[in-house]
Design a protein around this motif. Sequence first.
Motif, mmCIF file in Angstrom:
data_model
loop_
_atom_site.group_PDB
_atom_site.id
_atom_site.type_symbol
_atom_site.label_atom_id
_atom_site.label_comp_id
_atom_site.label_asym_id
_atom_site.label_seq_id
_atom_site.Cartn_x
_atom_site.Cartn_y
_atom_site.Cartn_z
ATOM 1 N N GLU A 28 3.533 -1.345 -8.547
ATOM 2 C CA GLU A 28 4.253 -0.218 -9.152
ATOM 3 C C GLU A 28 3.623 0.196 -10.481
ATOM 4 O OE1 GLU A 28 8.451 0.619 -11.471
ATOM 5 O OE2 GLU A 28 8.287 -1.117 -10.137
ATOM 6 N N ARG A 29 3.359 -0.782 -11.334
ATOM 7 C CA ARG A 29 2.870 -0.469 -12.664
ATOM 8 C C ARG A 29 1.430 0.039 -12.630
ATOM 9 N NH1 ARG A 29 6.601 -3.213 -16.311
ATOM 10 N NH2 ARG A 29 8.100 -4.349 -15.044
ATOM 11 N N THR A 30 0.623 -0.578 -11.759
ATOM 12 C CA THR A 30 -0.775 -0.151 -11.659
ATOM 13 C C THR A 30 -0.878 1.272 -11.108
ATOM 14 O OG1 THR A 30 -1.469 -2.431 -11.268
ATOM 15 C CG2 THR A 30 -3.037 -0.703 -10.706
ATOM 16 N N SER A 31 -0.150 1.536 -10.020
ATOM 17 C CA SER A 31 -0.221 2.862 -9.405
ATOM 18 C C SER A 31 0.430 3.917 -10.288
ATOM 19 C CB SER A 31 0.443 2.845 -8.023
ATOM 20 O OG SER A 31 1.762 2.347 -8.085
ATOM 21 N N SER A 32 1.408 3.527 -11.089
ATOM 22 C CA SER A 32 2.013 4.479 -12.016
ATOM 23 C C SER A 32 1.008 4.916 -13.075
ATOM 24 C CB SER A 32 3.248 3.874 -12.683
ATOM 25 O OG SER A 32 4.282 3.665 -11.735
ATOM 26 N N MET A 33 0.218 3.943 -13.574
ATOM 27 C CA MET A 33 -0.832 4.295 -14.533
ATOM 28 C C MET A 33 -1.861 5.229 -13.898
ATOM 29 S SD MET A 33 -1.880 1.078 -16.916
ATOM 30 C CE MET A 33 -2.418 0.081 -15.534
ATOM 31 N N VAL B 201 0.840 -1.204 0.000
ATOM 32 C CA VAL B 201 0.000 0.000 0.000
ATOM 33 C C VAL B 201 0.876 1.255 0.000
ATOM 34 C CG1 VAL B 201 -1.665 1.356 1.334
ATOM 35 C CG2 VAL B 201 -1.975 -1.118 1.095
ATOM 36 N N ALA B 202 1.918 1.251 0.854
ATOM 37 C CA ALA B 202 2.830 2.398 0.898
ATOM 38 C C ALA B 202 3.523 2.595 -0.447
ATOM 39 C CB ALA B 202 3.863 2.205 2.005
ATOM 40 N N GLU B 203 3.918 1.473 -1.081
ATOM 41 C CA GLU B 203 4.537 1.562 -2.394
ATOM 42 C C GLU B 203 3.578 2.161 -3.415
ATOM 43 O OE1 GLU B 203 7.867 -0.221 -3.849
ATOM 44 O OE2 GLU B 203 7.983 1.103 -2.128
ATOM 45 N N GLY B 204 2.319 1.703 -3.369
ATOM 46 C CA GLY B 204 1.333 2.213 -4.309
ATOM 47 C C GLY B 204 1.132 3.706 -4.171
ATOM 48 N N MET B 205 0.982 4.179 -2.944
ATOM 49 C CA MET B 205 0.829 5.614 -2.725
ATOM 50 C C MET B 205 2.069 6.366 -3.194
ATOM 51 S SD MET B 205 -2.153 6.137 -1.624
ATOM 52 C CE MET B 205 -1.849 7.890 -1.384
ATOM 53 N N SER B 206 3.223 5.775 -2.955
ATOM 54 C CA SER B 206 4.476 6.411 -3.333
ATOM 55 C C SER B 206 4.580 6.580 -4.843
ATOM 56 C CB SER B 206 5.640 5.575 -2.796
ATOM 57 O OG SER B 206 6.864 6.198 -3.024
ATOM 58 N N PHE B 207 4.211 5.548 -5.595
ATOM 59 C CA PHE B 207 4.296 5.631 -7.050
ATOM 60 C C PHE B 207 3.251 6.575 -7.629
ATOM 61 C CE2 PHE B 207 6.764 1.623 -6.812
ATOM 62 C CZ PHE B 207 7.846 2.040 -7.556
ATOM 63 N N VAL B 208 2.079 6.644 -7.010
ATOM 64 C CA VAL B 208 1.079 7.618 -7.449
ATOM 65 C C VAL B 208 1.654 9.025 -7.324
ATOM 66 C CG1 VAL B 208 -1.116 8.701 -6.861
ATOM 67 C CG2 VAL B 208 -0.971 6.221 -7.011
ATOM 68 N N THR C 53 -2.036 6.057 -25.430
ATOM 69 C CA THR C 53 -2.721 4.768 -25.343
ATOM 70 C C THR C 53 -1.722 3.617 -25.433
ATOM 71 O OG1 THR C 53 -4.639 5.761 -26.435
ATOM 72 C CG2 THR C 53 -4.564 3.365 -26.324
ATOM 73 N N LEU C 54 -0.711 3.798 -26.268
ATOM 74 C CA LEU C 54 0.321 2.769 -26.420
ATOM 75 C C LEU C 54 1.035 2.529 -25.095
ATOM 76 C CD1 LEU C 54 1.356 1.216 -28.976
ATOM 77 C CD2 LEU C 54 3.274 2.799 -28.971
ATOM 78 N N PHE C 55 1.429 3.606 -24.420
ATOM 79 C CA PHE C 55 2.086 3.464 -23.121
ATOM 80 C C PHE C 55 1.154 2.821 -22.105
ATOM 81 C CE2 PHE C 55 5.076 7.288 -24.037
ATOM 82 C CZ PHE C 55 5.957 6.436 -24.690
ATOM 83 N N ALA C 56 -0.128 3.202 -22.147
ATOM 84 C CA ALA C 56 -1.089 2.626 -21.209
ATOM 85 C C ALA C 56 -1.276 1.135 -21.454
ATOM 86 C CB ALA C 56 -2.433 3.353 -21.326
ATOM 87 N N VAL C 57 -1.320 0.729 -22.723
ATOM 88 C CA VAL C 57 -1.459 -0.694 -23.058
ATOM 89 C C VAL C 57 -0.266 -1.484 -22.554
ATOM 90 C CG1 VAL C 57 -1.441 -2.325 -24.987
ATOM 91 C CG2 VAL C 57 -3.006 -0.385 -25.021
ATOM 92 N N MET C 58 0.938 -0.937 -22.756
ATOM 93 C CA MET C 58 2.127 -1.655 -22.301
ATOM 94 C C MET C 58 2.141 -1.763 -20.783
ATOM 95 S SD MET C 58 6.102 -1.181 -23.380
ATOM 96 C CE MET C 58 7.282 -2.486 -22.969
ATOM 97 N N SER C 59 1.767 -0.685 -20.094
ATOM 98 C CA SER C 59 1.732 -0.721 -18.632
ATOM 99 C C SER C 59 0.685 -1.715 -18.143
ATOM 100 C CB SER C 59 1.424 0.675 -18.080
ATOM 101 O OG SER C 59 2.451 1.585 -18.402
ATOM 102 N N GLY C 60 -0.505 -1.679 -18.744
ATOM 103 C CA GLY C 60 -1.551 -2.601 -18.332
ATOM 104 C C GLY C 60 -1.167 -4.048 -18.572
ATOM 105 N N ALA C 61 -0.553 -4.316 -19.722
ATOM 106 C CA ALA C 61 -0.124 -5.674 -20.016
ATOM 107 C C ALA C 61 0.972 -6.129 -19.058
ATOM 108 C CB ALA C 61 0.380 -5.754 -21.462
#
Length: 422
Positions: free
Chosen positions: A146-151, A13-20, A261-269
Motif C-alpha cells: 500500500e505505502r510503496t504503490s501510494s508513493m 499485485v491487485a492491491e498495488g495497482m489499486s493504490f496506484v 519530500t517530508l511526506f515521501a520520507v515518511m512513506s518510504g520509512a
Amino acid sequence: MATRRAPLVGALVAEGMSFVGTRVSMIAIPWFVLSTTGSAAQTGLVAAAEIAPLVVLKALGGPLLDRVGPRRVTLTCDLLSSIVVAAIPLLHHLGLLSFPVLLVLVALAGALRGPGDAGKSAMSPEIARVGGWSLERVTGLASAVERTSSMAGAALAGLLVASIGAANALYVDAATFLVSFVVFAVATTGLGRPVPPEEGTDATSYATELRQGWDFLRTEPVLVAVCVMVAVTNLVDQAWSAVLAPVWAKDSGAGVAVLGTLFAVMSGASVLGALVAARWGETLPRFRTYVLAFLVAGAPRFVVMALDSPVWAVFVVIAVAGVASGFLNPILGAVILERIPAPLMGRVSSLNTAICWSLMPLGGILGGLAVAGLGLSPALLVAGAVYLVTTMAPARVPSFRAMDRPPAVPEAASAPDLSGSR
C-alpha cells in the motif's frame, strides 16, 4: 494441506495497482475540478461526494459480502468502477459533463469503493490460511505494498497530469481497476465463497444480519477500543497532512518542495517498517510493540514542528516515526481479523473499517479551525496531545493486553480477508 502462494501474490499485485490508481485519482480529480470550474468550494464538495457514500456503503455492505461472497463483490465493484471512472473524462470530452453529473459519478465511484475494499479485506484470513502464512505477515506485506504503490502513484499522477492533463489521467485510473479485476479474478479462483449457514438456522433479513454484525462488534471490547482509537487518529492524521504540515511548511519558509519530500520520507520509512514487521512481526510481543510504535509514530512529529525545530530535526523525527508506523497495521490487522468468526467476517470487518474512516472528513476542517483559533504551534501541540491520549487509552482496557494471545475462535471462523484497497 498443500499451501498456495498464488492468491497472496495476486492479491498483493491487485492491491498495488489499486493504490496506484487511487493516488492518481486523488490528485487528478481535484485538479480537474479546479481547472474546469476554478472553484475551491466545488472541489471540496466533490471530495465529500466521494467519501460519504464510501463510508456508508462500507458500513452497510457487510451482509452482502457474507451472502454472496467477498470475491464476487470485489470483482463486480472493480469492473463497475472502471466504467464509472472512465465515464468522467469521456463525458467531459463529449461536452456532456455538467457539475451535477460529475458529483453523481464521483459518488458512484465512492459507493463502489466501499464494498470493493471491504471484500478484499474480508478475504485476508483465507488467503493467509491457504498460503500457510501468519496474519501478521500477510497484513505486513499488504501494508508495505500500500505505502510503496501510494508513493509511486503520487509521482505518476504528477507526471500524467502535467503531460496529458487531469481528464486523460483518469483513464489510467480506470485501467488500474481493470488490471486489478483481472489479476484478482485469476489469482483467487476458488476462494472467497459465502460461508454456508449452519444447519437448522432460519433465513434472516438483510437488516437482521447487519444488526448481528453490530451486536458482535460492540460486545468485543478490543475491537471497540481499536475502532475508536483508529477513528480519532485518522482524524488527527488527516488534520496534520491536509492543514498542519502544509501551514508549517509555509510559515517556516521550508516550502512545498520540503513538504513533499517530508511526506515521501515518511512513506518510504513506513515501507521499511512494514517489511520488517512482515518478516519478524509474528515473533514480537504485540502489546508492547503497539505501545512503543504509537509512542514513536504519534506525538513526536507534532511536537518537533510546534517547537520550530530545524528542518533536519523534523526529517529525523519523521523518518523514525515512519518506521514505527509500519509496525502498526500488521499488528492491529491481525488482532482484528482473528477475533471475527467467518460467518460474520464481511459484516464486522466492513463496520470496523467504516467506523475507522468515519471522522476523516472532519480532519481538514478541524485542523483549519484549530490553526485559525489557536495559532499553528498550539494547534500542533493540542493535536499531538490528542494523539497520545487516544493511542494510549486502549492500554487501560484489561482485555486489550491479551492481544498477544489469539482468542479461541469458533471453528467456522477458520476462513476469509486483505486490508483496504483503493
